[in-house]
Design a protein around this motif. Structure first.
Motif, mmCIF file in Angstrom:
data_model
loop_
_atom_site.group_PDB
_atom_site.id
_atom_site.type_symbol
_atom_site.label_atom_id
_atom_site.label_comp_id
_atom_site.label_asym_id
_atom_site.label_seq_id
_atom_site.Cartn_x
_atom_site.Cartn_y
_atom_site.Cartn_z
ATOM 1 N N SER A 146 -69.671 27.853 33.140
ATOM 2 C CA SER A 146 -68.583 28.736 32.717
ATOM 3 C C SER A 146 -68.190 28.453 31.268
ATOM 4 O O SER A 146 -67.968 29.381 30.475
ATOM 5 C CB SER A 146 -67.363 28.542 33.628
ATOM 6 O OG SER A 146 -67.667 28.907 34.963
ATOM 7 N N VAL A 147 -68.093 27.174 30.929
ATOM 8 C CA VAL A 147 -67.775 26.805 29.544
ATOM 9 C C VAL A 147 -68.883 27.305 28.610
ATOM 10 O O VAL A 147 -68.604 27.850 27.526
ATOM 11 C CB VAL A 147 -67.606 25.280 29.426
ATOM 12 C CG1 VAL A 147 -67.430 24.873 27.967
ATOM 13 C CG2 VAL A 147 -66.403 24.814 30.245
ATOM 14 N N LEU A 152 -61.477 23.875 49.439
ATOM 15 C CA LEU A 152 -62.522 24.858 49.746
ATOM 16 C C LEU A 152 -62.068 26.272 49.423
ATOM 17 O O LEU A 152 -62.841 27.097 48.920
ATOM 18 C CB LEU A 152 -62.923 24.756 51.215
ATOM 19 C CG LEU A 152 -63.560 23.430 51.662
ATOM 20 C CD1 LEU A 152 -63.921 23.483 53.133
ATOM 21 C CD2 LEU A 152 -64.781 23.094 50.822
ATOM 22 N N LEU A 153 -60.787 26.558 49.704
ATOM 23 C CA LEU A 153 -60.255 27.888 49.385
ATOM 24 C C LEU A 153 -60.247 28.115 47.878
ATOM 25 O O LEU A 153 -60.628 29.191 47.398
ATOM 26 C CB LEU A 153 -58.843 28.038 49.954
ATOM 27 C CG LEU A 153 -58.127 29.362 49.656
ATOM 28 C CD1 LEU A 153 -58.920 30.541 50.208
ATOM 29 C CD2 LEU A 153 -56.718 29.347 50.241
ATOM 30 N N ALA A 154 -59.827 27.097 47.116
ATOM 31 C CA ALA A 154 -59.776 27.219 45.655
ATOM 32 C C ALA A 154 -61.167 27.456 45.075
ATOM 33 O O ALA A 154 -61.356 28.322 44.207
ATOM 34 C CB ALA A 154 -59.150 25.966 45.043
ATOM 35 N N VAL A 155 -62.139 26.726 45.584
ATOM 36 C CA VAL A 155 -63.496 26.868 45.069
ATOM 37 C C VAL A 155 -64.096 28.210 45.471
ATOM 38 O O VAL A 155 -64.757 28.882 44.667
ATOM 39 C CB VAL A 155 -64.378 25.695 45.573
ATOM 40 C CG1 VAL A 155 -65.836 25.962 45.275
ATOM 41 C CG2 VAL A 155 -63.945 24.397 44.915
ATOM 42 N N ALA A 186 -62.610 26.584 34.066
ATOM 43 C CA ALA A 186 -62.694 25.132 33.863
ATOM 44 C C ALA A 186 -61.486 24.379 34.419
ATOM 45 O O ALA A 186 -61.658 23.465 35.241
ATOM 46 C CB ALA A 186 -62.898 24.818 32.389
ATOM 47 N N PRO A 187 -60.235 24.701 34.007
ATOM 48 C CA PRO A 187 -59.103 23.932 34.546
ATOM 49 C C PRO A 187 -58.929 24.102 36.055
ATOM 50 O O PRO A 187 -58.635 23.128 36.759
ATOM 51 C CB PRO A 187 -57.891 24.486 33.776
ATOM 52 C CG PRO A 187 -58.323 25.806 33.241
ATOM 53 C CD PRO A 187 -59.789 25.690 32.995
ATOM 54 N N VAL A 188 -59.128 25.322 36.551
ATOM 55 C CA VAL A 188 -59.022 25.541 38.003
ATOM 56 C C VAL A 188 -60.122 24.769 38.727
ATOM 57 O O VAL A 188 -59.888 24.132 39.756
ATOM 58 C CB VAL A 188 -59.121 27.050 38.337
ATOM 59 C CG1 VAL A 188 -59.048 27.266 39.838
ATOM 60 C CG2 VAL A 188 -58.018 27.820 37.639
ATOM 61 N N LEU A 239 -62.234 20.310 41.969
ATOM 62 C CA LEU A 239 -63.209 19.220 42.060
ATOM 63 C C LEU A 239 -62.523 17.913 42.451
ATOM 64 O O LEU A 239 -63.032 17.172 43.315
ATOM 65 C CB LEU A 239 -63.929 19.063 40.721
ATOM 66 C CG LEU A 239 -64.934 17.914 40.628
ATOM 67 C CD1 LEU A 239 -66.080 18.113 41.622
ATOM 68 C CD2 LEU A 239 -65.480 17.804 39.201
ATOM 69 N N ILE A 240 -61.382 17.611 41.835
ATOM 70 C CA ILE A 240 -60.644 16.382 42.170
ATOM 71 C C ILE A 240 -60.230 16.395 43.636
ATOM 72 O O ILE A 240 -60.383 15.399 44.359
ATOM 73 C CB ILE A 240 -59.422 16.230 41.247
ATOM 74 C CG1 ILE A 240 -59.877 15.994 39.801
ATOM 75 C CG2 ILE A 240 -58.531 15.090 41.719
ATOM 76 C CD1 ILE A 240 -58.747 16.060 38.785
#
Length: 496
Positions: free
Chosen positions: A88-89, A15-18, A170-172, A177-178
């Motif tokens: 984003s892509v 949640l923090l990353a997102v 995208a990579p982040v 997401l995983i």
């Protein structure tokens, strides 16, 4: 539902990353805005890269909040992450301004889900007592993004090219997401009901019209369209209210605001947007003009403000979870911020720069004291079946307040400076570099003009925090419950 310690840690990290991803996106893009628009040959449409994102994010908040209560926040959250990555892509591959604006609109729609669902899922996975601590951790993403976003955006644009300010998501995002797929639990949705389509349409038209009107309020050439937009907004909000009081399952249940905790907490939340977020973007210009500093040095003041916000957000979240008490924090916070902004209004032009840095750091400390905490308190007073809806409402008033107040302040600054600019200088093309090249008496004239414009703004914002002090006094006292999971209306009344 209780989670294992490992799964809960993974949930918080995800949640923090997102949340950080969503908060960082706008601050990174702002640095590269001119480069992006220039390379696409559309400088005249540059503002729409930001406005489209903001409009979409604001308008979709209540819809996503209601949707989360109907289908569950996990589905809305995972969908938002996927759409954000894809958008984003698409932004990075844009070969024209229309493509970019459309992709930014989609990105803005999904970003609303990132922040909103992060707060909703935390509310569902923790007890009211635990919630402030974890809400503060999630909320820390915003001030951190403000601190590092502009620098990161500049570095990426200079060394990798502007498409990478979007592609880096995208990579982040995939990693987040995983983690989310593994860690975010299934949360049973509320009762199935007919979606409030009429209310959604009316509110969306009202919000979009209001934001568009506010953003053009300082442009005399658009006076007619601005008035029309305000009229459309007023009519749409009237229709929305009419629909909501009669709907069986309204988009925004107005009956919830009969609860004093929810009503006063929502007002306090709005203070964050109106009182601080609205002025932060104008502070560097103020200090470049009034204090005659360089652009780099002027950035120290908002940095001090945001750093104060970050520190107090984390500290008060931890203290509220440890003690269970919450009312003291918004009361002290709004008082500190009001005093700080009032002090800004009386600081003389000759004051050393550390003085306004210290004062604005106090304003940040005061605001951070209740920035995330008040969301947790309001959530705890709402029924479980409407956690997403009430979280969206709290965020909506904050975001709309910030957008409208920012636009109004910009309009006031622009209109007033035109009348106060020194003879021979065009206020519309007045830049810090141009002013610093003028004679000392001209520089002093401009500095005094800027101070004359900003003093009443600081006073008005201090008064806004004064409203927050009153709302904090009216906020019911009590302790947050240790009961795991969201409260029912009955237990909420006891615990809050």
């Amino acid at each position: 539902m209780p989670l294992s310690p490992l799964r809960f840690r993974l949930l918080v990290v995800s949640l923090l990353a997102v949340s950080f991803l969503g908060a960082l996106d706008n601050t990174v893009v702002s640095t590269a805005l001119a480069t992006v628009a220039g390379q696409l040959g559309a400088l005249e449409h540059m503002s729409w890269i930001v406005v489209g994102y903001t409009l979409a994010s604001t308008a979709l908040l209540p819809v996503l909040g209601k949707l989360a209560d109907r289908v569950g926040p996990r589905a809305v959250f995972l969908t938002s992450v996927i759409v954000f990555i894809l958008a984003s892509v698409a932004c990075g591959f844009a070969n024209g301004i229309i493509w970019l604006i459309v992709a930014r609109v989609i990105q803005g729609m999904s970003s609303a889900g990132l922040q909103l669902m992060s707060q909703t899922i935390i509310a569902e996975a923790t007890s009211p007592r635990e919630r402030p601590k974890y809400m503060a951790i999630i909320g820390a993403a915003f001030p951190i993004a403000i601190l590092i976003g502009p620098v990161l955006g500049g570095l990426i644009t200079d060394y990798w090219g502007w498409p990478w300010i979007f592609w880096i998501n995208a990579p982040v995002g995939v990693v987040a997401l995983i983690l989310a797929i593994v860690a975010v639990p299934h949360i049973e949705p509320g009762r199935a009901a007919r979606f409030d389509i009429a209310g959604s349409i009316a509110l969306t038209i009202g919000l979009v019209s209001l934001v568009l009107a506010a953003t053009s309020v300082g442009d005399p050439s658009q006076a007619g369209s601005t008035i029309l937009a305000f009229v459309i907004a007023a009519v749409a909000f009237a229709v929305f209210f009419f629909v909501e009081v009669r709907a069986r399952d309204p988009l925004v249940p107005l009956r919830l605001f009969a609860n004093r905790t929810i009503a006063t907490g929502t007002v306090i939340s709005a203070i964050v947007g109106v009182g601080l977020f609205s002025i932060t973007s104008y502070l560097p210009t103020y200090f470049q003009m009034a204090y005659r500093t360089t652009a780099t040095v002027s950035g120290l003041v908002p940095i001090a403000t945001v750093f104060g916000m970050l520190v107090s957000n984390l500290v008060t979240g931890w203290l509220a979870s440890r003690t269970g008490h919450f009312r003291v924090f918004p009361l002290v916070g709004t008082t500190l911020a009001a005093a700080g902004l009032a002090t800004m209004a009386v600081l003389p032009l000759g004051a050393p720069l550390w003085a306004p840095m210290l004062v604005m750091a106090v304003v940040g400390l005061g605001t951070g004291a209740f920035m995330s905490l008040i969301v947790a308190v309001v959530q705890s007073a709402a029924p479980r079946a409407e956690t997403g809806t009430i979280t969206a409402s709290v965020n909506l008033v904050r975001q709309v307040g910030a957008t409208v107040a920012t636009a109004l302040i910009g309009g006031i600054i622009g209109a007033t400076l035109v009348a106060m600019a020194p003879a021979g200088l065009d206020a519309a093309s007045l830049t810090p570099a141009l002013v610093h090249a003028q004679a000392p008496e001209t520089q002093l004239h401009v500095a005094e003009a800027y101070r004359a414009v900003f003093v009443p703004i600081f006073v008005a914002l201090a008064a806004t925090y004064g409203v927050g002090i009153l709302a904090s006094i009216l906020l019911p006292n009590g302790r947050l419950s240790d009961e795991h999971g969201p409260l029912t209306p009955e237990t909420a009344a006891i615990a809050i």
